[in-house]
Motif scaffolding. Structure first.
Motif, short mmCIF file in Angstrom:
data_model
loop_
_atom_site.label_atom_id
_atom_site.label_comp_id
_atom_site.label_asym_id
_atom_site.label_seq_id
_atom_site.Cartn_x
_atom_site.Cartn_y
_atom_site.Cartn_z
N SER A 239 -11.86 0.09 -93.47
CA SER A 239 -11.89 -1.17 -92.99
C SER A 239 -11.37 -1.24 -91.42
O SER A 239 -12.03 -2.11 -90.69
CB SER A 239 -11.14 -1.87 -93.96
N SER A 240 -10.39 -0.40 -91.17
CA SER A 240 -10.04 -0.39 -89.79
C SER A 240 -11.03 0.05 -88.89
O SER A 240 -11.05 -0.54 -87.65
CB SER A 240 -8.64 0.38 -89.59
N MET A 241 -11.87 0.93 -89.33
CA MET A 241 -13.01 1.34 -88.53
C MET A 241 -14.01 0.50 -88.26
O MET A 241 -14.66 0.36 -87.15
CB MET A 241 -13.39 2.64 -89.11
N VAL A 242 -14.16 -0.32 -89.38
CA VAL A 242 -15.03 -1.46 -89.16
C VAL A 242 -14.64 -2.43 -88.08
O VAL A 242 -15.26 -2.87 -87.26
CB VAL A 242 -15.52 -2.22 -90.44
N GLN A 243 -13.39 -2.50 -88.12
CA GLN A 243 -12.97 -3.75 -87.02
C GLN A 243 -12.86 -3.21 -85.89
O GLN A 243 -12.83 -4.06 -84.91
CB GLN A 243 -11.45 -3.99 -87.69
N THR A 244 -12.74 -1.89 -85.72
CA THR A 244 -12.68 -1.29 -84.19
C THR A 244 -14.27 -1.32 -83.82
O THR A 244 -14.52 -1.85 -82.71
CB THR A 244 -12.35 0.19 -84.27
N LEU A 245 -14.98 -1.16 -84.58
CA LEU A 245 -16.53 -1.48 -84.32
C LEU A 245 -16.87 -2.85 -83.55
O LEU A 245 -17.55 -3.28 -82.81
CB LEU A 245 -17.49 -0.94 -85.39
N ARG A 246 -16.28 -3.81 -84.41
CA ARG A 246 -16.41 -5.15 -84.21
C ARG A 246 -15.75 -5.58 -82.89
O ARG A 246 -16.39 -6.43 -82.09
CB ARG A 246 -15.99 -5.79 -85.58
N GLN A 255 -20.93 -7.91 -83.94
CA GLN A 255 -22.09 -7.19 -84.50
C GLN A 255 -22.42 -6.14 -84.39
O GLN A 255 -22.39 -5.62 -83.13
CB GLN A 255 -23.21 -8.22 -84.74
N PHE A 256 -22.70 -5.08 -85.36
CA PHE A 256 -23.23 -3.83 -85.07
C PHE A 256 -24.04 -3.32 -85.87
O PHE A 256 -24.34 -3.79 -87.11
CB PHE A 256 -21.85 -2.74 -84.91
N ILE A 257 -25.04 -2.19 -85.38
CA ILE A 257 -25.73 -1.57 -86.44
C ILE A 257 -25.42 -0.17 -86.88
O ILE A 257 -24.82 0.48 -86.09
CB ILE A 257 -27.48 -1.50 -85.65
N ALA A 258 -25.34 0.15 -88.19
CA ALA A 258 -25.04 1.38 -88.62
C ALA A 258 -26.58 2.28 -89.00
O ALA A 258 -27.35 1.65 -89.69
CB ALA A 258 -24.21 1.22 -89.89
N ILE A 259 -26.50 3.42 -88.69
CA ILE A 259 -27.75 4.34 -88.99
C ILE A 259 -27.30 5.39 -89.60
O ILE A 259 -26.38 6.24 -89.21
CB ILE A 259 -28.18 4.76 -87.55
N ASP A 260 -27.80 5.80 -90.65
CA ASP A 260 -27.44 6.90 -91.43
C ASP A 260 -28.20 8.08 -90.97
O ASP A 260 -29.49 8.46 -91.19
CB ASP A 260 -27.86 6.69 -93.05
N CYS A 356 -21.49 1.45 -93.48
CA CYS A 356 -22.86 1.01 -93.63
C CYS A 356 -23.03 -0.28 -94.35
O CYS A 356 -23.89 -0.99 -94.16
CB CYS A 356 -23.57 2.26 -94.11
N THR A 357 -22.16 -0.45 -95.43
CA THR A 357 -22.08 -1.53 -96.27
C THR A 357 -21.84 -3.13 -95.73
O THR A 357 -22.25 -4.02 -95.77
CB THR A 357 -21.44 -1.39 -97.64
N GLU A 358 -20.69 -2.55 -94.64
CA GLU A 358 -20.20 -3.68 -93.87
C GLU A 358 -20.86 -3.91 -92.56
O GLU A 358 -20.70 -4.86 -91.96
CB GLU A 358 -18.66 -3.51 -93.59
N SER A 359 -21.73 -3.19 -92.28
CA SER A 359 -22.56 -3.26 -91.02
C SER A 359 -23.44 -4.42 -91.08
O SER A 359 -23.81 -5.08 -92.05
CB SER A 359 -23.43 -2.03 -90.63
#
Length: 417
Positions: A239-246, A255-260, A356-359
Motif C-alpha cells: 500500500s505504501s508503494m501505491v501511495q508513492t506512485l500516486r 493516477q497511474f498505469i500498471a503494466i504487467d 496492479c489491482t490498485e492501479s
C-alpha cells in the motif's frame, strides 16, 4: 507603549519550539525518504525529481469510458456448515511458487476436503529452488484464512505428529475439480489412505485467454476474495508503494498505469522473433509503448512496470513515457533488504498483484493467470479499467477494454451482485 521583555522572550521561545518541531518532522519523515531516493538508479531518481515539477491532466480523456458506479457487493451464498464430528482424515497441499495459482489451489482443496468430510491442513508455499519451502504465515494472514473458512471446512495449522511420520499419498487433480472426479478418483483412495496430498494442475495460457461463462461455486468465491489476504506487514508495504506512485503522479491527479511486463515474459519474447505479430501471445516494451501512444496516453503519465529492476529491454518504453518506474525505484529501503532477492521472489509477485489491482488502468502484456487474477479483483473493487493491447488499427480506447469485462465473462461476476 512599553514592551514587556517577558512577552518578547515567550514569543521567541514559542517560535523556536515550532522551528525545532518542524526540523524533527523533516528529519524523521522527509529526509529518510529522499536519502533512500539517492540510492535509486540515477535514471529513475532523476525522472522522479522532474515528475514533481508541474501538474497537468493526462488521463482525463478516459473519464467517460467507465461509468462511475459504486463497487459491487460480494453476494455468494456461503455453504451450509458441516455437522461437527470426527474427521475422516486430512487433506494436504502445497501452494506453488507462482502466487497467481494460489486461489485455484485453495479452492480445489476446500472442495475436496469438504466433500470427503476431511480436515484441511494449512498449506506451505514452495520456494524457487527444489525442496525450498516457505511458511504460510510468512506471506498470508493465517487468522483471516481460518476465520473465512469457519463452518465451511475444518482447518488445522499442523498435521498431527502421529500422521506426519507416515507416508502420504499424492494425487493429481484437475483445476476446478468436479464432484464426479472426487467420487470416482479421490474418494476410494481416501478411504484406504485417510490422508492425501493434492497437486492441482494449472490452466494453460490458452485456457486463460479463452473467454467463457463461468458458474462459480461458493468455495471458489471465498478463495478469490476472502481466504487469501496478505499478512498485515506485506499489505502495508504494498500500500505504501501505491501511495508513492500516486504522490509521483501529480501530473495525472494521482493516477497511474500498471503494466504487467515481467522479465520472464521478456525472455519468452526473444524466442518469438520469427513469429508473426498477430500470433504472438506476449507484447514487448516497444509494442506496449506504441499501443499507449496510439490510444492517446499522454507522455507525462506515470507508469509502473512489474519488474524488480530496470533493464535495457524497457528503454523503448521510457523513450516515450519518461515517468516509468520499476519496483526498485519505489520500494522503501527496508523492504528491499527483506523482500527483493537476487532471483525474483513470490513476495514480489504478490506485491505486483496488489499494485496492479490498485492501479487506475491495468495493461497486461500477456494472457496469463496473473492477468485473470487482477481483472477479477478490479471487477470486485468497482475499478474495471483494463486495456488489452490487441493488434488493431483502431485508436479508440473502448476497443481495447478487456473481453473479460465487455462480455462479463470473468468468473468474478458470478460472485458479485
Amino acid at each position: 507603549m512599553a514592551i514587556d521583555l517577558r512577552q518578547v522572550m515567550a514569543a521567541f521561545l514559542t517560535a523556536s519550539m515550532f522551528v525545532m518541531l518542524g526540523n524533527m518532522i523533516k528529519k524523521d519523515h522527509i529526509d529518510p525518504f529522499f536519502e533512500s531516493v539517492e540510492s535509486w538508479p540515477n535514471d529513475q531518481y532523476n525522472v522522479m525529481k522532474i515528475a514533481r515539477l508541474k501538474h497537468v491532466e493526462v488521463l482525463a480523456n478516459y473519464a467517460n469510458l467507465w461509468e462511475q458506479i459504486p463497487p459491487p457487493k460480494l453476494c455468494w451464498k456461503k455453504p451450509s456448515p458441516k455437522l461437527e464430528g470426527h474427521s475422516m482424515g486430512f487433506i494436504l497441499f502445497s501452494l506453488k511458487n507462482v502466487p497467481e495459482y494460489h486461489a485455484s489451489q485453495v479452492s480445489n482443496a476446500i472442495h475436496v476436503a469438504r466433500h470427503l468430510g476431511a480436515t484441511l491442513v494449512l498449506p506451505d508455499i514452495r520456494g524457487n529452488k527444489v525442496g525450498e519451502k516457505r511458511n504460510f504465515a510468512e506471506v498470508y494472514d493465517v487468522n483471516k484464512f481460518m476465520s473465512s473458512l469457519d463452518g465451511v471446512v475444518h482447518v488445522v495449522k499442523k498435521l498431527p505428529t502421529e500422521i506426519y511420520s507416515t507416508k502420504i499419498t499424492t494425487i493429481r487433480v484437475p483445476g476446478r475439480v468436479s464432484e464426479l472426479f472426487i467420487l470416482t478418483k479421490i474418494g476410494p483412495l481416501f478411504k484406504t489412505r485417510r490422508s492425501l496430498r493434492l497437486v492441482t494442475q494449472v490452466p494453460s495460457s490458452k485456457m486463460v485467454k479463452k473467454i467463457k461463462k463461468w458458474n462459480t461455486a461458493p468455495h471458489e468465491c471465498m478463495a478469490m476474495f476472502q481466504a487469501l489476504d496478505l499478512r498485515p506487514e506485506l499489505k502495508q508495504l504494498a500500500s505504501s508503494m501505491v501511495q508513492t506512485l500516486r504522490s509521483l503522479s501529480q501530473k495525472t491527479s494521482g493516477q497511474f498505469i500498471a503494466i504487467d511486463l515481467r522479465k520472464d515474459m521478456m525472455d519468452k519474447i526473444r524466442y518469438q522473433k520469427n513469429t508473426s505479430s498477430e500470433s504472438k501471445r506476449c507484447r514487448n516494451a516497444e509494442e506496449i509503448s506504441q499501443f499507449l501512444r496510439k490510444i492517446g496516453v499522454h507522455n507525462d503519465t506515470t507508469i509502473y512496470i512489474t519488474q524488480s529492476r530496470w533493464n535495457d529491454n524497457l528503454n523503448a518504453l521510457r523513450e516515450i513515457f519518461p515517468y516509468t518506474f520499476t519496483k526498485d525505484a519505489i520500494m522503501p529501503m527496508d523492504g528491499k533488504a527483506r523482500f527483493m532477492d537476487a532471483e525474483r521472489s513470490q513476495v514480489e509477485d504478490l506485491i505486483d498483484l496488489h499494485i496492479c489491482t490498485e492501479s487506475d488502468i491495468f495493461v497486461p502484456a500477456h494472457f496469463n493467470q496473473f492477468y485473470a487474477n487482477v481483472v477479477g479483483k478490479k471487477i470486485a473493487s468497482g475499478n474495471s479499467k483494463v486495456l488489452v493491447p490487441l493488434k488493431k488499427a483502431s485508436t479508440s480506447v473502448g476497443d481495447y477494454i478487456s473481453p473479460f469485462i465487455t462480455k462479463k465473462s470473468h468468473q468474478a461476476y458470478s460472485c458479485l451482485c
